[in-house]
Design an enzyme around this catalytic site. Structure first.
Site, mmCIF file in Angstrom:
data_model
loop_
_atom_site.group_PDB
_atom_site.id
_atom_site.type_symbol
_atom_site.label_atom_id
_atom_site.label_comp_id
_atom_site.label_asym_id
_atom_site.label_seq_id
_atom_site.Cartn_x
_atom_site.Cartn_y
_atom_site.Cartn_z
ATOM 1 N N ASP A 69 1.013 -0.995 -0.054
ATOM 2 C CA ASP A 69 -0.126 -0.142 -0.106
ATOM 3 C C ASP A 69 1.111 1.306 -0.176
ATOM 4 O O ASP A 69 2.151 0.981 0.245
ATOM 5 C CB ASP A 69 -1.010 0.160 1.142
ATOM 6 C CG ASP A 69 -2.332 0.971 1.002
ATOM 7 O OD1 ASP A 69 -2.183 1.707 -0.128
ATOM 8 O OD2 ASP A 69 -3.059 0.859 1.673
HETATM 9 C C1 BGC Z 1 -4.915 3.312 -0.134
HETATM 10 C C2 BGC Z 1 -5.026 2.350 -1.267
HETATM 11 C C3 BGC Z 1 -4.778 2.979 -2.413
HETATM 12 C C4 BGC Z 1 -3.393 3.638 -2.422
HETATM 13 C C5 BGC Z 1 -3.009 4.455 -3.890
HETATM 14 C C6 BGC Z 1 -3.694 4.348 -0.314
HETATM 15 O O1 BGC Z 1 -3.633 5.331 0.975
HETATM 16 O O2 BGC Z 1 -4.944 2.634 1.108
HETATM 17 O O3 BGC Z 1 -6.133 1.724 -1.177
HETATM 18 O O4 BGC Z 1 -4.811 1.950 -3.446
HETATM 19 O O5 BGC Z 1 -3.659 4.528 -1.478
HETATM 20 O O6 BGC Z 1 -3.992 5.541 -3.829
#
Ligand code: BGC
Length: 757
Positions: free
Chosen positions: A228
């Protein structure tokens, strides 16, 4: 076909390390001299959020269809429909030059407070898994990748980047992992995104057990693991654990750390090569899909409307819906004119167009007069004047439509909701309007459960319209006017009060840790077991028609676990309108060695029926439908015995039940050990077998040690006490009469037991 092995041989250490960290917020690192292109990944999960400038973190995103959020999608219980959403999103990825869409999210809705519940499917792993499988298959059938997220146990936003989730093995296996497991085994997402949190002490991004032993070795995951955004703490440890791609980039220090670790011998270069191989496999797979062109905006908008209509859940209806020929409708509430159709955070889509509920109602209203009042302020504040205006138009109309949305930023990624309430203004508004106009229909726009017990009684109908995507305004009109007969059913329980919810005493945690003290008793599994009444149970939803269930039948009355079971039931539409029903199959185990919830969803089907029509629904149950995870055996096990197959219209509206006798084909090893109690020894046939010769002597000695009626003096049942004492400790009482020490005696018995096994 690119020869990836050969390519890796040609890559320098620097190039390999660089490939394992992004080049930018949404791109992987290209290696031009070797023809390795960049790969573009973007959010997800209910539409494509592609930055106009792909090399910038947050910019305006290119217009894309904003489909209903996952909470609404799951409430359709329609896997074919969700497959079509996946295909449509893939088409939009292709048109906007995106290789991998970051979704779906299959985290369990452990608490209704989780700020991100709108992005997740369900509190039930079977339903969430089913949705994820068809979504992934839909996207990937078009040559676009998915990223299954957030792996694992990311069930709250509070302290999401640091919280240590303490969850026992059984709850992990039965509740928090199965949706991931099903999606990996049945749909092979191109990537899996690890979560921010720690799981039992180790960051998910550095969790070898999770990313390698479970995901790859047990489940056979073939894609790459991406972090993530910002979830990596120690790049080398993450790589060793099985995390291939760190996002976002660039992060020169991370790349350097990997290079240095190889040079110093801390990191085996072959581990780096493996990560590179996994990433390159997908980079070159993505290249095979030619990008560009356009997508069918109108068709996708129509699909979004269909999904929204099928996902909305009619919670209450005293017969006022569908709307008939009212001459004058009072439309109250600012969300009628300012559609609240998606949540906050990374899933936020720039829609191609937007249906406004009020306009859509006007389009369908025919000769009906519609008057409008704002009803409530934009912010969470109080304005009696707005309530008075609303009551004035409600009073003079034939019925009122009350549109209520939670404040825009209340449900978002990055933080949780403080409560499950509508604003106090909104509650006052409902009470005031329903007092002057009993024919009031409430239309809700929110992403997860809200509390209703304070106001629902005065209403004539309640429609849960969710964060319903860009076409939701039209879908609301479709449902209110009966162009669409509602068929959505709740994929999550709506509690009567927050304090009733299973995680209430263990949320959001303290001292950096959250303990999943409720174990496997989450969602309806908890409410069922504790017999806690709910506002609306899992699986619940009304229709404008009625359905009757008849003639349930099983493929066999007696089965072996590996053979599975086919369940059939005839469903008849007994009303006057065509409609769809979601038939749910739950399994109840009569008796098991470890405690189990009273029922668990193991199958479902959605079918459409004309008035008077009957169709047979067939649902297949496999080994896992009867099994539970046994932490001591470290596997899913079945046990001989009877199971009820409960067929229902919701988790509490069971219409028929049949019983099957199951024979387990498992030959389980004995799990007796040095700490096993006397009861465990006597209940294990192999244990009893070796213990039997010692047993009379043990009993005599106990008598001798404690005297005939010793236990009576202290009001204690000797057997009750003995049975739950480890055999070793029992032997300690009679130590002097034993030929060998208690330790040696137990060890000898254990050797015999394991020999028999
Ligand atoms: C989120 C993800 C997301 C990623 C990219 C993170 O903060 O938890 O779900 O895909 O950011 O935007």
């Amino acid at each position: 076909m690119t020869d990836i092995t050969n390519l890796i041989k040609k890559m320098s250490l620097e190039e390999k390390a660089a490939l394992c960290t992004g080049a930018g917020p949404w791109t992987t690192t290209p290696v031009e001299r070797l023809g390795i292109p960049e790969m573009i990944v973007t959010d997800g999960p209910h539409g494509v959020r592609r930055s106009e400038d792909i090399h910038n973190f947050i910019t305006v995103s290119v217009p894309a269809t904003c489909f209903p959020t996952a909470a609404c999608m799951a409430s359709t219980w329609d896997v074919d429909l969700i497959n079509k959403v996946g295909e449509a999103i893939a088409e939009e990825c292709i048109a906007t030059n995106v290789d991998v869409v970051l979704g779906p999210g299959v985290n369990m809705k452990r608490t209704p407070l989780c700020g991100r519940n709108f992005e997740y499917y369900s509190e039930d792993p079977y339903l969430a898994g089913g949705m994820a499988i068809s979504f992934i298959n839909g996207v990937q059938s078009k040559g676009v990748g998915t990223s299954l997220k957030h792996f694992a146990a990311n069930n709250q936003e509070s302290q999401r980047t640091t919280i240590n989730v303490e969850v026992d093995e059984r709850a992990l296996r039965e509740i928090y992992l199965p949706a991931f497991e099903a999606a990996v085994k049945k749909a092979q997402p191109w990537s899996v995104m690890c979560s921010y949190n720690k799981l039992n002490g180790t960051y998910a991004s550095q969790n070898h057990r999770l990313l390698t032993e479970i995901l790859r070795e047990e489940w056979g995951f073939e894609g790459f693991v991406v972090s993530d955004w910002g979830a990596v703490h120690d790049r080398v440890a993450a790589l060793e654990a099985g995390l291939d791609l760190e996002m976002p980039g660039p992060r020169d220090r991370r790349v350097r750390a990997v290079i240095d670790a190889v040079h110093s011998g801390k990191l085996d270069e072959s581990a780096l090569d493996e990560a590179v191989r996994r990433i390159l496999n997908i980079v070159f797979k993505a290249v095979e899909t030619k990008k560009g062109g356009s997508f069918d905006v109108v068709k996708h908008h129509a699909l979004a409307r269909r999904v929204a209509g099928e996902g909305m859940v009619l919670l209450k209806n005293n017969g006022i819906l569908p709307l008939k020929n009212q001459k004058h409708l009072a439309v109250i509430g600012r969300s009628a004119k300012e559609a609240h159709y998606q949540g906050g955070g990374s899933s936020h889509i720039n829609p191609t167009q937007l249906d406004i509920p009020f306009v859509e109602l006007q389009n369908m209203a025919g000769g009906t007069k519609l008057s409008y009042a704002e009803g409530y302020p934009k912010e969470d504040s109080f304005d009696q004047g707005l309530i008075d205006d609303a009551c004035a138009i409600a009073r003079s109309a034939d019925a009122a439509l009350l549109f209520l949305a939670l404040p825009e930023t209340k449900e978002s990624e990055g933080y949780d909701r403080p409560d499950l309430d509508l604003t106090s203004h909104q509650v006052a508004l409902i009470k005031a309007v329903t007092a002057v106009q009993p024919k009031t229909i409430v239309v809700l726009n929110n992403g997860a459960a809200v509390l209703m017990s304070e106001w629902i009684e005065g209403t004539a109908a309640v429609l849960e319209a969710w964060m319903m995507g860009q076409a939701g305004g039209g879908a609301i009109a479709d449902v209110l006017y009966g162009k669409v007969n509602p068929s959505g059913k709740l994929a999550e329980t709506f509690p009567l009060k927050l304090e009733d919810s299973p995680a209430y005493t263990n949320f959001p945690g303290e001292y950096g840790a959250v303990r999943y003290g409720e174990g496997i008793y989450m969602g309806y599994r908890y409410y069922d077991t504790k017999k806690v009444p709910t506002q609306f149970p899992f699986g619940y939803g009304m229709s404008y028609t009625t359905f009757e269930y008849q003639n349930p039948r099983l493929s066999s009355q007696t089965i072996q676990d590996v053979d599975g079971l086919t369940v059939c039931v005839d469903v008849t539409n007994t009303g006057k309108l065509a409609g769809k029903e979601v038939v749910q199959v739950y399994v109840h185990d009569h008796k098991s060695s470890l405690a189990r919830p009273p029922k668990e969803l193991k199958g479902f089907a959605k079918l459409e029926l004309m008035p008077g029509e009957t169709k047979t629904v067939t649902v297949s149950l496999d080994f896992r439908a009867f099994a539970y995870y046994h932490p001591d055996y470290k596997q899913w096990i079945t046990e001989d015995g009877e199971f009820d197959i409960l067929i229902g219209a919701s988790s509490t509206d069971i219409r028929c039940s049949e019983t099957v006798t199951l024979h387990s084909t498992l030959e389980l090893p004995s799990i007796l050990n040095r700490g096993s109690t006397l009861r465990e020894w006597t209940e294990d046939p192999r244990g009893m077998n070796v213990l039997a010769p010692l047993y009379p002597q043990m009993q005599n000695q106990m008598q001798a040690v404690f005297g005939g009626d010793a236990f009576e003096h202290i009001g204690m049942d000797p057997m009750g006490f003995m049975m739950d004492t480890p055999l070793m400790d029992v032997l300690h009482f009679i130590d002097s009469s034993l030929p060998t020490s208690p330790e040696e005696t137990v060890d000898e018995l254990l050797v015999k037991v394991h020999k028999i096994a």
